[in-house]
Scaffold this motif. Structure first.
Motif, short mmCIF file in Angstrom:
data_model
loop_
_atom_site.label_atom_id
_atom_site.label_comp_id
_atom_site.label_asym_id
_atom_site.label_seq_id
_atom_site.Cartn_x
_atom_site.Cartn_y
_atom_site.Cartn_z
N PRO A 132 14.40 -5.02 1.10
CA PRO A 132 13.22 -5.07 0.24
C PRO A 132 12.99 -6.41 -0.43
N ALA A 133 11.82 -6.53 -1.04
CA ALA A 133 11.45 -7.76 -1.75
C ALA A 133 12.42 -8.05 -2.88
N GLY A 134 12.70 -9.33 -3.10
CA GLY A 134 13.50 -9.73 -4.26
C GLY A 134 14.99 -9.71 -4.04
N THR A 135 15.45 -9.52 -2.80
CA THR A 135 16.89 -9.46 -2.55
C THR A 135 17.47 -10.82 -2.17
N GLY A 136 16.65 -11.85 -2.12
CA GLY A 136 17.13 -13.21 -1.86
C GLY A 136 17.23 -13.58 -0.39
N LYS A 137 16.64 -12.78 0.48
CA LYS A 137 16.74 -13.03 1.93
C LYS A 137 16.25 -14.43 2.29
N THR A 138 15.03 -14.75 1.87
CA THR A 138 14.43 -16.03 2.25
C THR A 138 15.06 -17.19 1.49
N TYR A 139 15.29 -17.02 0.21
CA TYR A 139 15.82 -18.11 -0.61
C TYR A 139 17.22 -18.51 -0.15
N LEU A 140 18.07 -17.53 0.11
CA LEU A 140 19.44 -17.83 0.56
C LEU A 140 19.44 -18.45 1.95
N ALA A 141 18.53 -17.97 2.81
CA ALA A 141 18.40 -18.58 4.14
C ALA A 141 18.00 -20.04 4.02
N MET A 142 17.05 -20.30 3.12
CA MET A 142 16.59 -21.68 2.90
C MET A 142 17.72 -22.54 2.32
N ALA A 143 18.52 -21.96 1.45
CA ALA A 143 19.65 -22.70 0.87
C ALA A 143 20.64 -23.10 1.96
#
Length: 321
Positions: A132-143
């Protein structure tokens, strides 16, 4: 050991072909061995305690009220609530053992699933982050992508999203194609700006070291020495997902993120993400991390919103009724 030893009550408790015990095993991550009114529960200590209490309390209700029936829907809801409480406690006790370093800044996971996700990205060529939204999927991938770039492990970052309308029509937006698609890529810009700074990101995009592109632009390419991220992958078709995954070249890592509950594809079209989960789950070199409501790290109200929708879908889905 449950008392009284009553075969009818035990039959109600266990369910047809022990389906009720199977649900308890599934939700509380335990194994239950039953012989008559004797139950042996195997698993983590906390889960054993929860399962034992649930079995004893339910049997007591059945004993005190012979008209009481174990409804499948109510059983799912009760077990989901217990499992949720258990996961909340696990989240509060979580101590991270792994970080992603970007220069002098450490990106630290906040939940066990986030930590698993980061570790798997280090060890696999293709990685799925689903939840779901807000679990950090995209941000952690980007990191992970930025960290790999800073260390010189890859030469380029390729960030991809399907340009699927979430209730709007691209044709109504002003500007040329690039300007029409740009708003759909904004979440990826936001993560990049936070990790690298606006000025540096702008320069790297101008030099095409960072490429942000609609999924349709990937056809016919082979991408080497790159970190590739496909965001919002629930809006890909089966064909698009296969096309994207076969673009990956040598010394490249790919991350596919998405939420299978927020699909904007036309009705009747099977999402590429859902199909990929079925097809690729057992393939070596591919990892799949499934995030849950309790991995949400945004404002607390977001977690409550996601939980409310999950609860509604469970109690209104034909699977549970």
């Amino acid at each position: 050991t449950l008392e009284p030893d009553n075969s009818q009550l035990l039959s109600k408790l266990c369910g047809n072909l022990n389906e009720n015990l199977s649900l308890i095993e599934k939700y509380l991550a335990v194994e239950i061995i039953q012989r008559g009114n004797n139950f042996r529960v195997v698993g983590p200590k906390t889960s054993i305690t929860e399962a034992q209490k649930f079995i004893e309390d339910t049997y007591k209700k059945l004993s005190e009220n012979t008209a009481f029936e174990l409804n499948n829907k109510e059983l799912n809801m009760a077990l989901n609530s217990i499992a949720g409480q258990q996961k909340r406690q696990d989240k509060e006790k979580f101590i991270p053992e792994f970080q992603v370093m970007i220069k002098e800044r450490a990106i630290t996971p906040r939940t066990i699933n986030q930590e698993r996700y980061l570790k798997r990205i280090q060890d696999n060529d293709i990685n799925f982050g689903i939840g779901p939204a807000g679990t950090g999927k995209t941000y952690l991938a980007m990191a992970c992508a930025v960290a790999a770039f800073e260390k010189g492990l890859v030469k380029r970052l390729v960030l991809v999203r399907p340009a699927v309308e979430a209730g709007e029509k691209l044709g109504f937006l002003p500007g040329d194609l690039a300007q029409k698609v740009d708003p759909y890529l904004r979440p990826m810009y936001d993560a990049l700006y936070d990790l690298m700074g606006v000025e540096r990101v702008t320069k790297l995009i101008e030099k095409q070291v960072i490429e942000i592109a609609p999924l349709a632009y990937m056809r016919g390419r082979t991408i080497n020495d790159s970190f590739i991220i496909l965001d919002e992958s629930q809006n890909t078709t089966k064909e698009q997902m296969k096309m994207f995954l076969t673009r990956i070249g040598f010394n490249s890592t790919a991350i596919v993120t998405g939420d299978i509950t927020q699909v904007d594809l036309p009705k009747g079209v099977t999402p590429g993400l859902r199909h990929a989960i079925e097809v690729l789950a057992s393939i070596k070199g591919i990892s799949m991390t499934f995030f849950e409501t309790f991995d949400v790290v945004r404002h607390p109200i977001v977690q409550r919103v996601v939980s409310a929708y999950d609860h509604y879908e469970q109690t209104h889905s034909p699977e549970y009724l």
